[in-house]
Design a protein around this motif. Structure first.
Motif, PDB file in Angstrom:
ATOM      1  N   ALA A 132       0.841  -1.205   0.000  1.00 33.64           N
ATOM      2  CA  ALA A 132       0.000   0.000   0.000  1.00 33.64           C
ATOM      3  C   ALA A 132       0.877   1.257   0.000  1.00 33.64           C
ATOM      4  N   LYS A 342      -5.468   6.324   1.491  1.00 33.47           N
ATOM      5  CA  LYS A 342      -6.490   5.320   1.806  1.00 33.47           C
ATOM      6  C   LYS A 342      -6.819   4.469   0.581  1.00 33.47           C
ATOM      7  N   ASN A 343      -6.873   5.101  -0.598  1.00 33.14           N
ATOM      8  CA  ASN A 343      -7.147   4.344  -1.823  1.00 33.14           C
ATOM      9  C   ASN A 343      -6.054   3.322  -2.095  1.00 33.14           C
ATOM     10  N   SER A 345      -4.512   1.730  -0.038  1.00 30.14           N
ATOM     11  CA  SER A 345      -4.596   0.657   0.967  1.00 30.14           C
ATOM     12  C   SER A 345      -5.742  -0.307   0.678  1.00 30.14           C
ATOM     13  N   LYS A 346      -6.551   0.002  -0.342  1.00 30.01           N
ATOM     14  CA  LYS A 346      -7.732  -0.859  -0.608  1.00 30.01           C
ATOM     15  C   LYS A 346      -7.344  -2.143  -1.326  1.00 30.01           C
TER      16      LYS A 346
END
Ligand code: LMR
Length: 346
Positions: A132, A342-343, A345-346
């Protein structure tokens, strides 16, 4: 015939020229590529850092030296100064801007004074794994962050990982937020880390990396947070009794080059710098992953610290408690940067 005055003018010009030739200014000392290397003094690139030579950053700096000297057939010479030998945290950044050292690779958070947005790196539990982190580095948001140092005379060359941070202290095992109450921790820099410890009921103080061992030893602070490899290579196990494996934050680097220096190089030398950096970066990533594991094993084998891996339930308590930090710092870090992280980490 020369009179005395003429002679002294001539001498000072010669001195000024020879000083430039050994690379004292921000401008590269020799940018011509048409003269044989032996006839021109090499362009000296000083690379200053604060960790030991056997860390991922230290090894990659040495690798960069080897590659650049080879690619430029000695036209460029890299001098690597590890362990804050030349400059500590604050000084290396100032000196890189001034052009007295050409390359540095500070931990991202130490650039907070130039761009507070980079404190994304300290948001608790932002990234679940290395993948990530690497994905975020490819994002537009991170590219903008890298370019934001241009106006401070620094060009972002590469991102180098170290790893996830863990907590250590010498008072008691840190298993719940209550265990942090009343203790004081060393931080690298910035408001997010200060808020993190405040949220845990602990105090904090920013201390230069080179002074941290002594601060822990003398009890100026009770604990600190760092990667397995920094804990291991700094020998914090000699002055810290407990380590909690939490992976709660990241410690990574931005490699920066003085941009006046870089822009003054001929295109072929610029290319050699960029290619050497790309190869050194691949090597650094491999080393960071290898040494992270090796250092944990080393710390376990050493038997000096009590090492506890927190369970997902235990970590969940910390995560919930630290969640408000996101809202507190969103306007400072920006929604764009937080969303990109955050994206990834998806
Ligand atoms: C620290 O200050 O703990 C680290 O940033 C040191 C480093 O360069 O890894």
């Amino acid at each position: 015939m020369f009179n005395k005055k003429k002679l002294s003018v001539l001498l000072s010009i010669t001195l000024a020229l020879s000083l430039t030739a050994v690379g004292c200014g921000t401008k590269p000392s020799a940018t011509t590529t048409d003269k044989p290397a032996a006839e021109v003094a090499p362009i000296v690139v000083k690379f200053s850092h604060v960790v030991t030579a056997d860390t991922p950053k230290g090894k990659a700096a040495d690798k960069f030296k080897e590659l650049l000297e080879q690619k430029t057939a000695g036209k460029m010479k890299v001098e690597v100064y590890p362990s804050s030998q030349l400059y500590g945290d604050k000084e290396e950044l100032e000196q890189a801007q001034a052009g007295n050292v050409q390359i540095i690779a500070p931990s991202i958070t130490k650039l907070v004074g130039l761009n507070p947005k980079i404190q994304y790196v300290d948001l608790p539990f932002l990234f679940p794994d290395n993948k990530a982190v690497y994905k975020f580095w490819e994002s537009e948001a991170n590219k903008k962050l890298m370019n934001s140092f241009d106006k401070f005379s620094l060009k972002g060359l590469a991102m180098w990982p170290n790893g996830f941070k863990q907590f250590t202290d010498n008072k008691r095992p840190l298993l719940t937020p209550e265990d942090f109450k009343g203790l004081k921790f060393r931080t690298q820099a910035g408001k997010v880390l200060e808020a993190q410890f405040k949220g845990l009921g602990a105090g904090s103080a920013t201390i230069a990396f080179g002074e941290t061992y002594a601060a822990l030893q003398q009890g100026t602070v009770d604990g600190q947070e760092n990667t397995f490899n920094n804990i291991d290579t700094q020998k914090y196990q000699e002055v810290q009794k407990y380590l909690s494996v939490t992976n709660h934050g990241r410690l990574d680097y931005i490699v920066l080059i003085n941009n006046t220096f870089f822009n003054g190089l001929t295109p072929d030398l610029q290319k050699a710098v960029l290619e050497s950096m790309a190869e050194a970066t691949k090597f650094e990533i491999e080393q960071a992953e290898l040494l992270d594991k090796a250092s944990l094993e080393n710390l376990k084998k050493g038997g000096k610290m009590q090492i506890t891996e927190l369970t997902p339930e235990q970590l969940g308590v910390f995560q919930k408690l630290m969640e408000p930090i996101y809202a507190e710092f969103e306007s400072m870090i920006s929604k764009e940067v937080i969303d990109a992280a955050k994206n990834a980490s998806k």
